[in-house]
Design an enzyme around this catalytic site. Structure first.
Site, PDB file in Angstrom:
ATOM      1  N   CYS A   1      -3.596  11.323 -11.328  1.00  0.00           N
ATOM      2  CA  CYS A   1      -3.912  12.637 -10.163  1.00  0.00           C
ATOM      3  C   CYS A   1      -2.960  13.219  -9.737  1.00  0.00           C
ATOM      4  O   CYS A   1      -2.420  14.074  -9.597  1.00  0.00           O
ATOM      5  CB  CYS A   1      -5.042  12.738  -9.111  1.00  0.00           C
TER       6      CYS A   1
ATOM      7  N   CYS B   1      -1.087  16.139  -9.673  1.00  0.00           N
ATOM      8  CA  CYS B   1      -1.144  17.852  -9.659  1.00  0.00           C
ATOM      9  C   CYS B   1      -1.283  17.802  -7.518  1.00  0.00           C
ATOM     10  O   CYS B   1      -1.315  18.785  -7.293  1.00  0.00           O
ATOM     11  CB  CYS B   1      -2.766  18.753  -9.933  1.00  0.00           C
ATOM     12  N   HIS B   2      -1.474  16.387  -7.299  1.00  0.00           N
ATOM     13  CA  HIS B   2      -1.997  16.151  -6.074  1.00  0.00           C
ATOM     14  C   HIS B   2      -0.979  15.780  -5.061  1.00  0.00           C
ATOM     15  O   HIS B   2      -0.818  14.251  -5.456  1.00  0.00           O
ATOM     16  CB  HIS B   2      -3.889  15.710  -5.951  1.00  0.00           C
TER      17      HIS B   2
ATOM     18  N   CYS C   1     -37.534  10.238   6.329  1.00  0.00           N
ATOM     19  CA  CYS C   1     -35.997   9.397   6.440  1.00  0.00           C
ATOM     20  C   CYS C   1     -36.083   9.635   8.701  1.00  0.00           C
ATOM     21  O   CYS C   1     -35.470   8.094   8.812  1.00  0.00           O
ATOM     22  CB  CYS C   1     -35.044  10.029   6.110  1.00  0.00           C
TER      23      CYS C   1
ATOM     24  N   CYS D   1     -37.384   6.460  10.587  1.00  0.00           N
ATOM     25  CA  CYS D   1     -36.491   5.127  10.838  1.00  0.00           C
ATOM     26  C   CYS D   1     -35.623   6.221  11.547  1.00  0.00           C
ATOM     27  O   CYS D   1     -35.178   5.470  12.824  1.00  0.00           O
ATOM     28  CB  CYS D   1     -35.998   4.595   9.752  1.00  0.00           C
ATOM     29  N   HIS D   2     -34.434   6.826  11.409  1.00  0.00           N
ATOM     30  CA  HIS D   2     -33.557   7.155  12.033  1.00  0.00           C
ATOM     31  C   HIS D   2     -32.835   7.885  12.821  1.00  0.00           C
ATOM     32  O   HIS D   2     -32.391   8.102  13.331  1.00  0.00           O
ATOM     33  CB  HIS D   2     -31.893   7.291  10.294  1.00  0.00           C
TER      34      HIS D   2
ATOM     35  N   ARG E   1     -26.560   4.287  -0.640  1.00  0.00           N
ATOM     36  CA  ARG E   1     -27.952   3.706  -0.160  1.00  0.00           C
ATOM     37  C   ARG E   1     -28.916   4.713   0.894  1.00  0.00           C
ATOM     38  O   ARG E   1     -29.819   3.465   0.690  1.00  0.00           O
ATOM     39  CB  ARG E   1     -26.685   4.154   1.007  1.00  0.00           C
TER      40      ARG E   1
ATOM     41  N   CYS F   1     -33.363   3.109   0.396  1.00  0.00           N
ATOM     42  CA  CYS F   1     -33.953   3.693   1.233  1.00  0.00           C
ATOM     43  C   CYS F   1     -35.539   4.230   0.997  1.00  0.00           C
ATOM     44  O   CYS F   1     -36.443   3.770   1.368  1.00  0.00           O
ATOM     45  CB  CYS F   1     -33.616   4.400   2.480  1.00  0.00           C
TER      46      CYS F   1
HETATM   47  C1  HEC Z   1     -38.548   2.183   7.040  1.00  0.00           C
HETATM   48  C2  HEC Z   1     -37.245   3.000   7.820  1.00  0.00           C
HETATM   49  C3  HEC Z   1     -35.926   3.437   6.820  1.00  0.00           C
HETATM   50  C4  HEC Z   1     -36.592   5.105   6.495  1.00  0.00           C
HETATM   51  C5  HEC Z   1     -37.878   5.645   6.062  1.00  0.00           C
HETATM   52  C6  HEC Z   1     -35.415   5.047   6.033  1.00  0.00           C
HETATM   53  N1  HEC Z   1     -34.573   4.462   5.829  1.00  0.00           N
HETATM   54 FE1  HEC Z   1     -32.417   3.983   5.948  1.00  0.00          FE
HETATM   55  N2  HEC Z   1     -32.172   2.837   6.362  1.00  0.00           N
HETATM   56  C7  HEC Z   1     -32.906   2.097   6.773  1.00  0.00           C
HETATM   57  C8  HEC Z   1     -32.891   0.585   7.076  1.00  0.00           C
HETATM   58  C9  HEC Z   1     -33.191  -0.571   7.748  1.00  0.00           C
HETATM   59  C10 HEC Z   1     -30.814   0.942   7.169  1.00  0.00           C
HETATM   60  C11 HEC Z   1     -29.895  -0.457   7.786  1.00  0.00           C
HETATM   61  C12 HEC Z   1     -29.315  -0.791   8.831  1.00  0.00           C
HETATM   62  C13 HEC Z   1     -29.411   1.080   9.339  1.00  0.00           C
HETATM   63  O1  HEC Z   1     -28.355   1.561   9.262  1.00  0.00           O
HETATM   64  O2  HEC Z   1     -30.357   1.369   9.666  1.00  0.00           O
HETATM   65  C14 HEC Z   1     -30.966   2.005   6.842  1.00  0.00           C
HETATM   66  C15 HEC Z   1     -29.684   2.595   6.473  1.00  0.00           C
HETATM   67  C16 HEC Z   1     -29.781   4.127   5.536  1.00  0.00           C
HETATM   68  C17 HEC Z   1     -27.772   4.509   6.215  1.00  0.00           C
HETATM   69  C18 HEC Z   1     -26.995   3.892   6.510  1.00  0.00           C
HETATM   70  C19 HEC Z   1     -25.983   3.990   7.469  1.00  0.00           C
HETATM   71  C20 HEC Z   1     -24.743   3.046   7.605  1.00  0.00           C
HETATM   72  O3  HEC Z   1     -24.847   3.270   8.624  1.00  0.00           O
HETATM   73  O4  HEC Z   1     -24.073   2.819   6.944  1.00  0.00           O
HETATM   74  C21 HEC Z   1     -28.482   6.134   5.250  1.00  0.00           C
HETATM   75  C22 HEC Z   1     -27.447   6.900   5.431  1.00  0.00           C
HETATM   76  C23 HEC Z   1     -29.894   6.048   5.214  1.00  0.00           C
HETATM   77  N3  HEC Z   1     -30.076   5.098   5.931  1.00  0.00           N
HETATM   78  C24 HEC Z   1     -30.159   6.878   5.559  1.00  0.00           C
HETATM   79  C25 HEC Z   1     -31.950   7.218   4.748  1.00  0.00           C
HETATM   80  C26 HEC Z   1     -31.888   8.565   4.327  1.00  0.00           C
HETATM   81  C27 HEC Z   1     -31.397   9.678   4.111  1.00  0.00           C
HETATM   82  C28 HEC Z   1     -33.927   8.588   4.282  1.00  0.00           C
HETATM   83  C29 HEC Z   1     -34.524   8.879   4.000  1.00  0.00           C
HETATM   84  C30 HEC Z   1     -35.015   9.301   2.037  1.00  0.00           C
HETATM   85  C31 HEC Z   1     -33.985   7.244   5.347  1.00  0.00           C
HETATM   86  N4  HEC Z   1     -33.069   6.562   5.114  1.00  0.00           N
HETATM   87  C32 HEC Z   1     -35.458   6.414   5.149  1.00  0.00           C
HETATM   88  C33 HEC Z   1     -34.106   1.892   6.663  1.00  0.00           C
HETATM   89  C34 HEC Z   1     -34.942   3.482   6.655  1.00  0.00           C
HETATM   90  C1  HEC Z   2      -3.894  19.572 -14.264  1.00  0.00           C
HETATM   91  C2  HEC Z   2      -4.086  19.862 -12.868  1.00  0.00           C
HETATM   92  C3  HEC Z   2      -5.241  19.038 -11.856  1.00  0.00           C
HETATM   93  C4  HEC Z   2      -5.518  17.329 -12.520  1.00  0.00           C
HETATM   94  C5  HEC Z   2      -4.626  16.264 -12.895  1.00  0.00           C
HETATM   95  C6  HEC Z   2      -6.308  17.054 -11.046  1.00  0.00           C
HETATM   96  N1  HEC Z   2      -6.995  17.789 -10.657  1.00  0.00           N
HETATM   97 FE1  HEC Z   2      -7.799  17.424  -8.735  1.00  0.00          FE
HETATM   98  N2  HEC Z   2      -7.584  19.708  -8.411  1.00  0.00           N
HETATM   99  C7  HEC Z   2      -6.687  20.287  -9.320  1.00  0.00           C
HETATM  100  C8  HEC Z   2      -6.958  22.380  -9.123  1.00  0.00           C
HETATM  101  C9  HEC Z   2      -6.346  22.746  -9.135  1.00  0.00           C
HETATM  102  C10 HEC Z   2      -7.491  21.560  -7.640  1.00  0.00           C
HETATM  103  C11 HEC Z   2      -8.108  22.959  -6.430  1.00  0.00           C
HETATM  104  C12 HEC Z   2      -9.289  23.929  -7.181  1.00  0.00           C
HETATM  105  C13 HEC Z   2     -10.904  22.913  -7.288  1.00  0.00           C
HETATM  106  O1  HEC Z   2     -11.112  22.521  -5.940  1.00  0.00           O
HETATM  107  O2  HEC Z   2     -11.033  22.630  -8.099  1.00  0.00           O
HETATM  108  C14 HEC Z   2      -8.264  20.409  -7.221  1.00  0.00           C
HETATM  109  C15 HEC Z   2      -9.036  19.655  -5.958  1.00  0.00           C
HETATM  110  C16 HEC Z   2      -9.216  18.342  -6.185  1.00  0.00           C
HETATM  111  C17 HEC Z   2     -10.064  18.676  -5.316  1.00  0.00           C
HETATM  112  C18 HEC Z   2     -10.663  19.114  -3.886  1.00  0.00           C
HETATM  113  C19 HEC Z   2      -9.215  19.410  -2.162  1.00  0.00           C
HETATM  114  C20 HEC Z   2      -9.627  20.108  -1.864  1.00  0.00           C
HETATM  115  O3  HEC Z   2      -8.988  20.285  -0.716  1.00  0.00           O
HETATM  116  O4  HEC Z   2     -10.418  20.786  -1.291  1.00  0.00           O
HETATM  117  C21 HEC Z   2     -10.111  16.570  -5.255  1.00  0.00           C
HETATM  118  C22 HEC Z   2     -10.809  15.810  -4.395  1.00  0.00           C
HETATM  119  C23 HEC Z   2      -8.995  16.483  -6.033  1.00  0.00           C
HETATM  120  N3  HEC Z   2      -9.093  17.705  -7.060  1.00  0.00           N
HETATM  121  C24 HEC Z   2      -9.504  15.242  -7.038  1.00  0.00           C
HETATM  122  C25 HEC Z   2      -9.320  15.095  -8.245  1.00  0.00           C
HETATM  123  C26 HEC Z   2      -8.584  13.062  -8.521  1.00  0.00           C
HETATM  124  C27 HEC Z   2      -9.014  11.809  -8.220  1.00  0.00           C
HETATM  125  C28 HEC Z   2      -7.804  13.596  -9.247  1.00  0.00           C
HETATM  126  C29 HEC Z   2      -7.628  12.306 -10.616  1.00  0.00           C
HETATM  127  C30 HEC Z   2      -8.780  11.853 -11.129  1.00  0.00           C
HETATM  128  C31 HEC Z   2      -7.581  14.827 -10.065  1.00  0.00           C
HETATM  129  N4  HEC Z   2      -8.039  16.047  -9.027  1.00  0.00           N
HETATM  130  C32 HEC Z   2      -6.921  15.631 -10.793  1.00  0.00           C
HETATM  131  C33 HEC Z   2      -6.039  20.465 -10.271  1.00  0.00           C
HETATM  132  C34 HEC Z   2      -5.803  18.629 -10.794  1.00  0.00           C
END
Ligand code: HEC
Ligand code: HEC
Length: 226
Positions: free
Chosen positions: A57, A60-61, A142, A145-146, A183, A187
């Site tokens: 990367c 370009c970056h 979601c 719980c959260h 993650r 859930c």
């Molecule tokens: C029955 C309860 C429950 C429900 C409903 C639930 N989760 Fe969770 N979720 C958990 C538990 C337990 C963990 C691990 C401990 C924590 O961070 O809460 C977790 C962790 C997470 C985390 C990571 C937080 C961190 O800091 O690492 C995310 C993001 C998340 N849940 C998103 C969701 C989303 C989006 C939904 C709905 C689709 C959802 N959860 C529904 C129980 C639940």
């Molecule tokens: C040939 C040139 C080129 C290469 C190689 C390239 N990029 Fe990019 N990248 C760009 C250009 C141009 C943009 C801006 C346009 C866009 O967002 O798509 C961009 C945008 C991005 C962005 C968003 C940046 C922002 O400011 O929002 C990310 C993240 C990114 N590139 C990651 C990567 C990663 C990781 C790699 C290597 C695996 C990679 N690029 C390789 C040209 C390149």
């Protein structure tokens, strides 16, 4: 009447200020691991990401500082996650070590910087609806719980607010790094709900809402979790 309005405004402020990282709910052991770059196992992925970035990367970056705070973004009506951007030149497989390493490396450059996304309302509303919809055999949303029960215990876990600011994160249960999608899927699996495919609109909409809800929280990648 006025008194109530002031009170409502105050409550709205505290709700906003109440965003709490999952780190606050983690055990002392996990907090210690996350705090030390020498001990945080997620740093192995960050280091690997730095190497890959230099190879693939850097032509370009240069710096990616602050970039992670702006994703997911909406571009031409489509939700684009940081992972989607990382894959924009080479289609690394979902959950592959390469994708996780590069994403972690880029997000780590924004560590400590607040999340700041501002998506259009119509996209956000779809994700919000998904967040508050009951799903699976457990028939829970979601939010059940959260939002309604964070801080309480669920088996051996303490429920957090389910914030996304530490991802990709190292999870001890996985013995590796994993994405926010993984993650969320864990859930959904726990709810015996249908799992949408990786990168599907349903997942992206939910991710967008989660990150918007986390606005202001500092990025912690790589977080360490149970
Ligand atoms: C029955 C309860 C429950 C429900 C409903 C639930 N989760 Fe969770 N979720 C958990 C538990 C337990 C963990 C691990 C401990 C924590 O961070 O809460 C977790 C962790 C997470 C985390 C990571 C937080 C961190 O800091 O690492 C995310 C993001 C998340 N849940 C998103 C969701 C989303 C989006 C939904 C709905 C689709 C959802 N959860 C529904 C129980 C639940
Ligand atoms: C040939 C040139 C080129 C290469 C190689 C390239 N990029 Fe990019 N990248 C760009 C250009 C141009 C943009 C801006 C346009 C866009 O967002 O798509 C961009 C945008 C991005 C962005 C968003 C940046 C922002 O400011 O929002 C990310 C993240 C990114 N590139 C990651 C990567 C990663 C990781 C790699 C290597 C695996 C990679 N690029 C390789 C040209 C390149």
């Amino acid at each position: 009447m006025r008194k109530y309005l002031v009170l409502a405004a105050l409550l709205a402020c505290t709700a906003e200020a109440q965003n709490r990282s999952g780190l606050e709910f983690a055990s002392e052991e996990i907090r210690r691991l996350q705090a030390s770059d020498a001990e945080n196992p997620g740093m192995l992925w960050v280091d690997q990401g730095a190497k890959l970035f230099a190879q693939k990367c850097a032509s370009c970056h240069i710096s990616m500082k602050g970039v992670a705070t702006r994703y997911p973004a909406v571009e031409n009506g489509r939700i684009v996650t940081l992972e989607a951007k990382v894959r924009h030149k080479e289609a690394f497989a979902y959950e592959s070590d390469e994708l996780l390493a590069l994403t972690a490396y880029i997000a780590n450059q924004s560590r400590g910087m607040p999340i700041k996304v501002n998506p259009p309302a119509e996209k956000l509303d779809i994700g919000r609806k998904a967040y508050y919809s009951r799903r699976g055999q457990m028939n829970l949303a979601c939010a059940h719980c959260h939002e309604q029960n964070w801080g309480k215990h669920l088996g051996a876990e303490t429920l957090s607010q389910g914030q996304p600011n530490g991802y990709p994160a190292y999870r001890l249960e996985w013995q590796k790094m994993g994405s926010l999608e993984r993650r969320i899927r864990a859930c959904m699996f726990g709810l015996h709900a249908e799992l949408p495919p990786y990168g599907s609109d349903t997942m992206l909409e939910l991710e967008l809402f989660l990150v918007w809800r986390a606005n202001g929280l500092p990025i912690e990648t790589p977080a360490v979790r149970r």
